[in-house]
Motif scaffolding. Structure first.
Motif, PDB file in Angstrom:
ATOM      1  N   ILE A   1       0.879  -1.167   0.000  1.00  0.00           N
ATOM      2  CA  ILE A   1       0.000   0.000   0.000  1.00  0.00           C
ATOM      3  C   ILE A   1       0.914   1.213   0.000  1.00  0.00           C
ATOM      4  O   ILE A   1       1.811   1.329   0.843  1.00  0.00           O
ATOM      5  N   ILE A   2       0.727   2.085  -0.967  1.00  0.00           N
ATOM      6  CA  ILE A   2       1.533   3.298  -1.060  1.00  0.00           C
ATOM      7  C   ILE A   2       0.809   4.399  -0.297  1.00  0.00           C
ATOM      8  O   ILE A   2      -0.342   4.721  -0.595  1.00  0.00           O
ATOM      9  N   VAL A   3       1.475   4.959   0.705  1.00  0.00           N
ATOM     10  CA  VAL A   3       0.917   6.039   1.518  1.00  0.00           C
ATOM     11  C   VAL A   3       1.650   7.323   1.156  1.00  0.00           C
ATOM     12  O   VAL A   3       2.886   7.353   1.125  1.00  0.00           O
ATOM     13  N   VAL A   4       0.877   8.373   0.860  1.00  0.00           N
ATOM     14  CA  VAL A   4       1.446   9.650   0.440  1.00  0.00           C
ATOM     15  C   VAL A   4       1.013  10.744   1.409  1.00  0.00           C
ATOM     16  O   VAL A   4      -0.186  10.915   1.674  1.00  0.00           O
ATOM     17  N   HIS A   5       1.994  11.471   1.924  1.00  0.00           N
ATOM     18  CA  HIS A   5       1.741  12.614   2.801  1.00  0.00           C
ATOM     19  C   HIS A   5       1.924  13.882   1.966  1.00  0.00           C
ATOM     20  O   HIS A   5       3.029  14.170   1.501  1.00  0.00           O
ATOM     21  N   ALA A   6       0.835  14.606   1.770  1.00  0.00           N
ATOM     22  CA  ALA A   6       0.846  15.785   0.902  1.00  0.00           C
ATOM     23  C   ALA A   6       1.645  16.921   1.527  1.00  0.00           C
ATOM     24  O   ALA A   6       1.501  17.230   2.710  1.00  0.00           O
ATOM     25  N   GLU A   7       2.490  17.551   0.697  1.00  0.00           N
ATOM     26  CA  GLU A   7       3.240  18.735   1.111  1.00  0.00           C
ATOM     27  C   GLU A   7       2.797  19.971   0.336  1.00  0.00           C
ATOM     28  O   GLU A   7       2.904  21.078   0.825  1.00  0.00           O
TER      29      GLU A   7
END
Length: 195
Positions: A126-132
């Protein structure tokens, strides 16, 4: 047009969640490394976890460039285009990580995808992305195209595999365990699932 958003909510979140396809872009740190751009689809395989965190299911494929780049440097951009309705393009620039099947967080993350059965697709991570940085732009030149349905080929192809045969399939592929640029990719054999 062109606006920066502090969070993913309201109409922006609705727009993202309604799109049947999105794109991921990653690159290695090396200046002469291979930039990767991948389309992603399958209804239910993407989720907004909170106002600044998104995730998608990483299914079986013939390479693992995104995983390799995220393991090396974490940089990722996600993009959605409005192919129907008012023109719009949304990009989320951020930091991502692959959460592999043996990670203690895997089962909790998988619960965010109730509308898809990942078992026939060879779920790898599962690819988890934290938005910047979250921005939109006009999309005036994006064509109108109609969504008909998801293709059934991926599920039909990988439903025949169990963990052992899927690991064997990946081991035969040149760019699964190692990226095009020689970076560590998907850990093989596949880690056992925590679910």
């Amino acid at each position: 047009m062109g606006k920066t958003y502090e969070r993913i909510d309201g109409r922006l979140r609705t727009f993202i969640e309604e799109q049947p396809v999105f794109f991921t872009a990653t690159a290695p740190l090396s200046g002469d490394g291979t930039v990767n751009l991948s389309p992603k689809g399958l209804r239910g395989s993407f989720a907004v976890l909170d106002e600044l965190t998104l995730a998608y299911l990483d299914f079986a494929g013939s390479n693992a460039e995104t995983v390799a780049h995220l393991r090396e440097n974490g940089r990722i951009t996600l993009m959605w285009c409005a192919f129907q309705g008012p023109p719009n393009i949304v990009r989320v620039h951020g930091r991502g990580e692959p959460v592999f099947r043996d990670d203690p967080r895997f089962a909790e993350l998988l619960a965010h995808f109730p509308d898809i059965d990942p078992s026939p697709h060879g779920l790898r991570a599962i690819i988890v992305v934290h938005a910047e940085l979250v921005r939109d732009s006009c999309g005036y030149a994006v064509p109108h195209m109609a969504y008909e349905s998801d293709r059934e080929l991926h599920g039909k192809r990988f439903a025949r595999e169990d963990d052992a045969s899927l690991s064997a399939y990946f081991a035969k592929k040149e760019h699964i365990a190692t990226s095009l640029d020689g970076l560590p990719g998907l850990p093989l054999p596949l880690p056992p699932s925590t679910v």
